[in-house]
Enzyme design. Sequence first.
Site, PDB file in Angstrom:
ATOM      1  N   LYS A 162       0.765  -1.379   0.084  1.00  0.00           N
ATOM      2  CA  LYS A 162       0.099  -0.109  -0.204  1.00  0.00           C
ATOM      3  C   LYS A 162       0.885   1.367  -0.077  1.00  0.00           C
ATOM      4  CE  LYS A 162      -0.508   0.180   4.999  1.00  0.00           C
ATOM      5  NZ  LYS A 162      -1.243  -1.003   6.048  1.00  0.00           N
ATOM      6  N   ARG A 207     -11.071  -0.291  14.396  1.00  0.00           N
ATOM      7  CA  ARG A 207     -10.952   0.441  13.277  1.00  0.00           C
ATOM      8  C   ARG A 207     -12.139  -0.152  12.186  1.00  0.00           C
ATOM      9  NH1 ARG A 207      -5.232   0.901  10.061  1.00  0.00           N
ATOM     10  NH2 ARG A 207      -5.534  -1.221   9.751  1.00  0.00           N
ATOM     11  N   HIS A 263      -6.975  -7.353  12.969  1.00  0.00           N
ATOM     12  CA  HIS A 263      -5.604  -7.021  12.857  1.00  0.00           C
ATOM     13  C   HIS A 263      -5.021  -6.678  14.159  1.00  0.00           C
ATOM     14  CE1 HIS A 263      -2.529  -4.497  10.601  1.00  0.00           C
ATOM     15  NE2 HIS A 263      -2.816  -3.315  11.179  1.00  0.00           N
ATOM     16  N   ARG A 319       0.445 -11.153   6.390  1.00  0.00           N
ATOM     17  CA  ARG A 319       0.386  -9.916   5.760  1.00  0.00           C
ATOM     18  C   ARG A 319       1.374  -8.814   5.829  1.00  0.00           C
ATOM     19  NH1 ARG A 319      -4.635  -9.692   8.444  1.00  0.00           N
ATOM     20  NH2 ARG A 319      -3.785  -7.786   9.674  1.00  0.00           N
ATOM     21  N   TYR A 342      15.907  29.839   8.799  1.00  0.00           N
ATOM     22  CA  TYR A 342      14.576  30.380   9.333  1.00  0.00           C
ATOM     23  C   TYR A 342      14.635  30.098  11.007  1.00  0.00           C
ATOM     24  CZ  TYR A 342      12.741  30.143   4.773  1.00  0.00           C
ATOM     25  OH  TYR A 342      12.408  30.295   3.613  1.00  0.00           O
ATOM     26  N   CYS A 380      14.341  23.422   5.332  1.00  0.00           N
ATOM     27  CA  CYS A 380      13.516  24.481   4.664  1.00  0.00           C
ATOM     28  C   CYS A 380      12.678  23.446   3.446  1.00  0.00           C
ATOM     29  CB  CYS A 380      14.367  25.347   3.793  1.00  0.00           C
ATOM     30  SG  CYS A 380      15.697  26.173   4.866  1.00  0.00           S
ATOM     31  N   MET A 381      12.004  24.169   2.787  1.00  0.00           N
ATOM     32  CA  MET A 381      11.180  23.397   1.698  1.00  0.00           C
ATOM     33  C   MET A 381      11.851  22.478   0.927  1.00  0.00           C
ATOM     34  SD  MET A 381       7.966  24.941  -0.388  1.00  0.00           S
ATOM     35  CE  MET A 381       7.093  25.401   0.777  1.00  0.00           C
ATOM     36  N   ASP A 382      12.914  23.261   0.322  1.00  0.00           N
ATOM     37  CA  ASP A 382      13.786  22.563  -0.596  1.00  0.00           C
ATOM     38  C   ASP A 382      15.176  22.535  -0.345  1.00  0.00           C
ATOM     39  OD1 ASP A 382      11.811  22.489  -2.719  1.00  0.00           O
ATOM     40  OD2 ASP A 382      12.109  24.742  -2.825  1.00  0.00           O
TER      41      ASP A 382
HETATM   42  C1  PLP Z   1      -0.550  -1.880   6.440  1.00  0.00           C
HETATM   43  C2  PLP Z   1      -1.448  -3.136   6.780  1.00  0.00           C
HETATM   44  C3  PLP Z   1      -0.508  -4.479   7.233  1.00  0.00           C
HETATM   45  C4  PLP Z   1       1.082  -4.492   7.169  1.00  0.00           C
HETATM   46  O1  PLP Z   1       1.674  -3.804   8.329  1.00  0.00           O
HETATM   47  P1  PLP Z   1       3.235  -3.996   8.521  1.00  0.00           P
HETATM   48  O2  PLP Z   1       3.263  -3.466  10.069  1.00  0.00           O
HETATM   49  O3  PLP Z   1       3.769  -2.887   7.788  1.00  0.00           O
HETATM   50  O4  PLP Z   1       3.681  -5.426   8.511  1.00  0.00           O
HETATM   51  C5  PLP Z   1      -1.013  -5.618   7.544  1.00  0.00           C
HETATM   52  N1  PLP Z   1      -2.235  -5.452   7.596  1.00  0.00           N
HETATM   53  C6  PLP Z   1      -3.169  -4.616   7.365  1.00  0.00           C
HETATM   54  C7  PLP Z   1      -4.736  -4.448   7.220  1.00  0.00           C
HETATM   55  C8  PLP Z   1      -2.749  -3.415   7.054  1.00  0.00           C
HETATM   56  O5  PLP Z   1      -3.239  -2.287   6.815  1.00  0.00           O
END
Ligand code: PLP
Length: 373
Positions: free
Chosen positions: A36, A134, A163, A218, A260, A307-309
């Site tokens: 992702k 969540r 999760h 995952r 700055y 800074c920005m850049d």
């Molecule tokens: C991002 C995500 C993961 C991976 O998590 P890591 O800590 O980067 O391994 C697994 N499951 C879900 C639902 C996620 O959103």
Amino acid sequence: MFRPLWIEVDLKKLRNNLVRIRRCVGPSVKIIATVKQSAYGHGLVPVAKELLKAGADFFGVGSLEEAIALRQAGFKNPILVLSTVLEQYAAYFVKYKIRPTIVSVEFAQALNKAAARAHVKIPVHCKIDTGMGRLGFYYEDAYQFVAALRKLKNITLEGIFTHLPVADSNGNFTDYQIEIFGDFIKNLAKEGVRFPYQHCANSIGLIKYPRAHFNMVRPGLILYGIKPVFDAAMRLEPVLSLKSRVIFVKRIKKGMSVSYGRTYVAPRATTIATIAVGYADGYPWALSNCARVIIKDSFFKLVGRVCMDHVMVDVGNRNDINIGDEVTLIGHKGACTISAEDVAAWAKTIPYEIVSRLSLKIPRIYQNPHLKK
Ligand SMILES: *Cc1c(COP(=O)(O)O)cnc(C)c1O
């Protein structure tokens, strides 16, 4: 590219990390490679290509946009969207053969309708909440949810998942989650409901809790060679380097200030080098006066505000630092290393944020691709 700022992505290290994860979970556990947010800033398509060659089974993405981008790049393997989208977009999952995460009956009904219209059955993964708070119903209420989904003829209940929010820090709570998730699956099996894939482990869950592997995992962060906690017991190779160059050098006198806010005032005469990177590139403003960079095999301190850049570093009395010299902001050079974890600690954030916020405008250079077609 005129501005000397780039990211190097070492694809061999990426493959090595996946191989280590495979060794850890064994051959019978499927791996959802989490890619992702443009593969945590490493670049979606090139990273996905490499992970597939190294043995990833599924891709986990954060949005329908990313899933469609992978399909349009030619990927044929299973893709699971790890979040949810509004039900008016359900038909896109059917059109592009993408697996949705199901957290509402209404969405499932819209999907079922779209699948029926196309005369197909679409595999889905149901998400239940065991403590993340969540997405998904709390597991006690999820039995009814699953019962409602079973009535829908054009969806296949392929996966069930949850999760872990504290796999890095709270063993008791994580053990409890793994247990109630397992019980939920067993109770449903007694009623004849079987999910071919069951998963709950992200990176840290995968490393610390073998019981959390079920038959699918995952991993995200560890694919990229970044440790979610400092004591994570798995050898990993960081995949990403962030590099720039010195674009200006000057001597300043004692008492002169830099950047700055004049937060840095030189305590002695010194040489200041200006580097082409800034907060608009995703190099956090919070690194003001506290990061280090590598130039010519030595560490130097960032001075003044980001800074920005631009950022400025104090190179002391070194007279061999010149315009055009390479600067490593993340990565290693000679005996010096700066990890994404180091940068996160300096900026008082997590390494996830450091890599995923690196601007997509920064060119990515992919090294050591797998040569076999
Ligand atoms: C991002 C995500 C993961 C991976 O998590 P890591 O800590 O980067 O391994 C697994 N499951 C879900 C639902 C996620 O959103």
